[in-house]
Design an enzyme around this catalytic site. Sequence first.
Site, PDB file in Angstrom:
ATOM      1  N   HIS A 151       2.028   4.463  -2.951  1.00 20.02           N
ATOM      2  CA  HIS A 151       2.135   5.914  -2.739  1.00 20.02           C
ATOM      3  C   HIS A 151       3.497   6.426  -3.201  1.00 20.02           C
ATOM      4  O   HIS A 151       3.600   7.426  -3.919  1.00 20.02           O
ATOM      5  CB  HIS A 151       1.992   6.249  -1.254  1.00 20.02           C
ATOM      6  CG  HIS A 151       0.613   6.122  -0.708  1.00 20.02           C
ATOM      7  ND1 HIS A 151      -0.495   6.674  -1.308  1.00 20.02           N
ATOM      8  CD2 HIS A 151       0.158   5.519   0.427  1.00 20.02           C
ATOM      9  CE1 HIS A 151      -1.564   6.425  -0.576  1.00 20.02           C
ATOM     10  NE2 HIS A 151      -1.198   5.715   0.471  1.00 20.02           N
TER      11      HIS A 151
ATOM     12  N   ASP B  67      -5.876   8.337   3.741  1.00 22.29           N
ATOM     13  CA  ASP B  67      -5.739   8.823   2.369  1.00 22.29           C
ATOM     14  C   ASP B  67      -6.964   9.589   1.897  1.00 22.29           C
ATOM     15  O   ASP B  67      -6.851  10.524   1.106  1.00 22.29           O
ATOM     16  CB  ASP B  67      -5.469   7.632   1.430  1.00 22.29           C
ATOM     17  CG  ASP B  67      -4.200   6.895   1.804  1.00 22.29           C
ATOM     18  OD1 ASP B  67      -3.206   7.572   2.114  1.00 22.29           O
ATOM     19  OD2 ASP B  67      -4.200   5.658   1.803  1.00 22.29           O
TER      20      ASP B  67
ATOM     21  N   HIS C  16       0.848  -1.201   0.000  1.00 29.17           N
ATOM     22  CA  HIS C  16       0.000   0.000   0.000  1.00 29.17           C
ATOM     23  C   HIS C  16       0.886   1.254   0.000  1.00 29.17           C
ATOM     24  O   HIS C  16       0.694   2.183  -0.801  1.00 29.17           O
ATOM     25  CB  HIS C  16      -0.893  -0.053   1.242  1.00 29.17           C
ATOM     26  CG  HIS C  16      -1.776   1.131   1.427  1.00 29.17           C
ATOM     27  ND1 HIS C  16      -3.149   1.031   1.427  1.00 29.17           N
ATOM     28  CD2 HIS C  16      -1.510   2.447   1.666  1.00 29.17           C
ATOM     29  CE1 HIS C  16      -3.683   2.230   1.647  1.00 29.17           C
ATOM     30  NE2 HIS C  16      -2.700   3.104   1.803  1.00 29.17           N
ATOM     31  N   GLU C  17       1.880   1.276   0.901  1.00 24.45           N
ATOM     32  CA  GLU C  17       2.766   2.433   0.994  1.00 24.45           C
ATOM     33  C   GLU C  17       3.680   2.553  -0.224  1.00 24.45           C
ATOM     34  O   GLU C  17       3.973   3.653  -0.686  1.00 24.45           O
ATOM     35  CB  GLU C  17       3.610   2.341   2.274  1.00 24.45           C
ATOM     36  CG  GLU C  17       2.808   2.424   3.552  1.00 24.45           C
ATOM     37  CD  GLU C  17       1.976   3.691   3.633  1.00 24.45           C
ATOM     38  OE1 GLU C  17       2.462   4.766   3.223  1.00 24.45           O
ATOM     39  OE2 GLU C  17       0.823   3.598   4.097  1.00 24.45           O
TER      40      GLU C  17
END
Length: 398
Positions: free
Chosen positions: A93, A187, A89-90
């Site tokens: 980003h 987010d 997930h990170e």
Amino acid sequence: MELLRRSGVSEEVVMRSTRGAFKVASFRGIPIRLHYSLLLALPLLTLVFGSVVRQAARTASVPVELPGVVPFLWGLVVAVGLFASVLLHEMAHVFYALRTGGRVRSITLMIVGGVSEVTELPRRHRDEVLMALVGPLTSVVLGVLLIGLLAVLPESRIFTPRFALSYLSGLNIFLGLFNLLPAFPMDGGRILRGLLAGRMGLVRATRVASGVGKGFAGLFFLVGLLTLNPFLFVIAFVVLTGAHAEAQQVRARAVLEKLRVEQVMTPRFHGVELDTSVAEALADLHRARRPALPATEQDQPVGWVEVAELLRVPEPERAHRTVRELCRKAVVVSPEDDVWSAARRMVEAQPPLLLVLERGRLVGTVDGNDINAALALHQASEEGRPGGWPRWRQERPA
């Protein structure tokens, strides 16, 4: 899960997310860290997920009795899989931030999720929205892929692998959808702010998004109180502090971008000479009441020296050892630079102070106290308290 804009000025302005974390890997030179809270959470989640696995096995259409620690081993697998999912997930980003001109300092996995420290966001609000969106989208897509993998696996009497995949897929989809809630530091809060910023401006849009986040924090606290769910109390606290910190950071940036370094620096035309003894340097630092001072060679700035480093030298040796042995490389700014850029350099290089040079000559220093004083003065001016905004630059010798 969380993208932090770091100004690097103090704990009052930024969230120090990497304290208590250690590096385990890197991606394109960006350190990936684990926070100690994650190590505390791992056994707890293992027990929780293990209990879920054991209960699911007992209530399955064909009940399965799992012996001894087997359910908790599978609980550990699910917990580690969840942390790996948060890392992906990170990484989503970070990958998008790097593609669109952003700068990322580190990734930290914590008990409440992940933190990507983005020191410079993409310039366009559209790119910030997309950068925030790709994290939840990655989690949802990963959950769907795990469901797809489960569908193509052959039917088996082995219950636990199929249940672990199913449970992990549900956790990923929940993680993605939960992060879309329009509340900082999730987010969704950044997506909301990005959508509003084009019409309202960054500061006002952040204020609105921060208010929405605080509303969600109150809701989580109320539901947690009614259901006696301690995890919701934790989420409420994280959302509340995240919303407040984000508003502070953006407000600080709006102020600091308008100020020049010469307005906040401490004028200083001399430093501690490299050939000065450690004992004399400690006396200079004591007189200046500063934790660090510039280090110079024949009045030419070359670096900095700090009291903590000098104090590590045994007292009997301080008269014979010199500053040259303990000097650190200088991080330099110009009097005309904006203070936000200077603060960002402090984040990236992490010196205790910046040397301000004009035509190669030392004219001052800037540290966190100088920047915090400037912010406090600006706040006092906004509130109408006595005092104006001075130009702190002083006459310098020719």
